[in-house]
Scaffold this motif. Structure first.
Motif, short mmCIF file in Angstrom:
data_model
loop_
_atom_site.label_atom_id
_atom_site.label_comp_id
_atom_site.label_asym_id
_atom_site.label_seq_id
_atom_site.Cartn_x
_atom_site.Cartn_y
_atom_site.Cartn_z
N ARG A 170 6.98 14.45 5.33
CA ARG A 170 7.63 13.49 4.44
C ARG A 170 6.60 12.59 3.74
NH1 ARG A 170 12.96 11.95 4.54
NH2 ARG A 170 13.18 12.95 6.59
N ASN A 171 5.62 12.13 4.50
CA ASN A 171 4.58 11.27 3.92
C ASN A 171 3.74 12.01 2.90
OD1 ASN A 171 5.42 9.10 5.47
ND2 ASN A 171 3.94 9.48 7.11
N LYS A 172 3.41 13.28 3.21
CA LYS A 172 2.63 14.07 2.26
C LYS A 172 3.41 14.31 0.97
CE LYS A 172 -1.08 14.80 4.78
NZ LYS A 172 -2.42 14.30 4.36
N LEU A 173 4.71 14.57 1.09
CA LEU A 173 5.53 14.77 -0.10
C LEU A 173 5.60 13.50 -0.94
CD1 LEU A 173 8.43 16.98 1.32
CD2 LEU A 173 6.74 17.65 -0.40
N ARG A 174 5.68 12.36 -0.25
CA ARG A 174 5.70 11.09 -0.99
C ARG A 174 4.40 10.89 -1.76
NH1 ARG A 174 8.24 8.39 3.72
NH2 ARG A 174 10.46 8.12 3.26
N SER A 175 3.26 11.22 -1.12
CA SER A 175 1.98 11.07 -1.81
C SER A 175 1.88 12.05 -2.97
CB SER A 175 0.83 11.28 -0.83
OG SER A 175 0.76 12.63 -0.40
N GLY A 176 2.41 13.26 -2.79
CA GLY A 176 2.38 14.24 -3.86
C GLY A 176 3.26 13.86 -5.03
N GLN A 177 4.30 13.07 -4.76
CA GLN A 177 5.21 12.63 -5.81
C GLN A 177 4.50 11.79 -6.85
OE1 GLN A 177 8.43 10.25 -4.33
NE2 GLN A 177 9.77 10.75 -6.05
N HIS A 178 3.46 11.08 -6.43
CA HIS A 178 2.72 10.21 -7.34
C HIS A 178 1.45 10.88 -7.87
CE1 HIS A 178 5.39 6.93 -6.24
NE2 HIS A 178 5.18 7.24 -4.96
N ARG A 179 1.25 12.13 -7.53
CA ARG A 179 0.08 12.86 -8.03
C ARG A 179 0.57 13.96 -8.96
NH1 ARG A 179 -3.07 14.85 -2.90
NH2 ARG A 179 -4.38 15.76 -4.54
N GLN A 180 0.71 13.61 -10.21
CA GLN A 180 1.28 14.55 -11.17
C GLN A 180 0.44 15.80 -11.33
OE1 GLN A 180 2.16 12.64 -14.87
NE2 GLN A 180 3.52 11.11 -13.97
N SER A 181 -0.84 15.70 -10.99
CA SER A 181 -1.71 16.86 -11.17
C SER A 181 -1.25 18.03 -10.31
CB SER A 181 -3.16 16.50 -10.79
OG SER A 181 -3.22 16.06 -9.44
N ILE A 182 -0.63 17.75 -9.15
CA ILE A 182 -0.16 18.82 -8.28
C ILE A 182 0.92 19.62 -8.98
CG2 ILE A 182 1.02 19.34 -6.12
CD1 ILE A 182 -0.25 16.84 -4.95
N ILE A 183 1.93 18.90 -9.48
CA ILE A 183 3.05 19.57 -10.14
C ILE A 183 2.58 20.18 -11.46
CG2 ILE A 183 5.40 19.30 -10.95
CD1 ILE A 183 5.00 18.75 -7.99
N THR A 184 1.78 19.44 -12.21
CA THR A 184 1.31 19.93 -13.51
C THR A 184 0.51 21.21 -13.34
OG1 THR A 184 1.25 17.67 -14.35
CG2 THR A 184 0.02 19.34 -15.58
#
Length: 305
Positions: free
Chosen positions: A178-192
């Motif tokens: 859950r914490n890793k997903l939260r951090s990934g939510q604010h790192r647009q580079s992952i999704i992009t």
């Protein structure tokens, strides 16, 4: 068993023939199909399958459609594609999820998901209509997981955020994920980055390919080479037993005592290097360097003759 003919062994056979006939009798027992089907469902899909789900998979075990009993490839396909496996989440739960998502984000939503029956149900469509366009739905074409960006997120979580992570409990795993997903939510580079790879499905395509390779190896759907035994650190009681499979990509199943690890072939300058979740196996000219467990020291293993 009253009223049913009991299986018997022919007289005058060798012990080996008796054993073969006894195994055939067990294999053809009507309870074997439901038992194996339920065990596989509980391991791969859900711990509490309905009797109908077990019955449908057992029917395929009994006859794959071509008169063959015990075709595990057909059984795995049936249990993974069964409506209960694909529709474990009910329409009412989807509506509640959409309501909670809308309440949290407080903006217009475009929901992108596959064409599962529960996603297109009347209950879900009724809710979407009630939002007057504030929540819209876009369905992906059939058999196109590479178009779904969330698959790239799961691949990042598994291969990077949680790589080599060995939780002490389920609660620790849930909290960390859950914490890793939260951090990934604010790192647009992952999704992009994943969106950029949509034409070349480096994330989700690899994930699905690896899953197919894992199923083929774990359930011996392809003929493997081995087992090959390796003795480690000169200790005859410390043995690694490896079976190699011609999957795509090549994989192996390694056993050490009661532990089993599935590993995938990696690029290597020399020899063959396989990597599992917390184990690695690097073989070169009959010798292997094996790491077994998170943070464990490497072992020097030689192929047993």
């Amino acid at each position: 068993m009253s009223g049913a003919a009991k299986p018997s062994l022919a007289a005058g056979q060798t012990a080996q023939q008796d054993l073969a006939d006894a195994l055939d009798n067990i294999f053809n027992h009507p309870n074997v199909g439901p038992f194996i089907s339920k065990q596989l469902i509980q391991k791969l899909v859900t711990g509490n399958p309905s009797p109908g789900y077990v019955r449908r998979v057992a029917t395929v075990f009994n006859d794959n459609g071509y008169g063959v009993r015990g075709d595990l490839k057909a059984v795995i396909r049936a249990l993974l594609l069964d409506p209960e496996a694909r529709g474990a989440v009910k329409s009412a739960q989807i509506v509640e999820f959409l309501k909670a998502l809308r309440a949290q984000l407080k903006r217009k939503l475009l929901i992108v998901w596959d064409g599962a029956a529960q996603h297109k149900s009347g209950l879900v469509r009724e809710y979407l209509d009630s939002t007057k366009g504030k929540v819209q739905m876009a369905l992906l074409p059939a058999y196109s997981p590479d178009l779904n960006p969330v698959e790239y997120l799961w691949a990042w979580l598994k291969r990077h955020a949680l790589a080599n992570f060995c939780p002490k409990s389920l609660a620790e795993l849930k909290t960390t994920a859950r914490n890793k997903l939260r951090s990934g939510q604010h790192r647009q580079s992952i999704i992009t980055a994943c969106w950029k790879q949509a034409d070349v499905p480096a994330c989700v395509g690899e994930a699905y390919t690896l899953r197919m390779a894992e199923l083929q190896a774990r359930y011996r759907l392809l003929a493997g080479t081995g087992p090959v035994r390796y003795r480690c650190d000169g200790d005859p009681t410390d043995e690694i037993v490896a079976t190699f499979f011609p999957t795509d990509p090549p994989t192996l199943i390694a056993e050490r005592g009661d532990s089993v690890s599935w590993m995938v072939l990696q690029r290597s300058g020399s020899g063959a290097r396989y990597q599992g979740r917390n184990e690695s196996f690097w073989e070169h000219q009959g010798e292997a360097t094996v790491t077994w467990g998170y943070g464990a020291a490497p072992k020097r293993c030689t192929r047993a003759r």
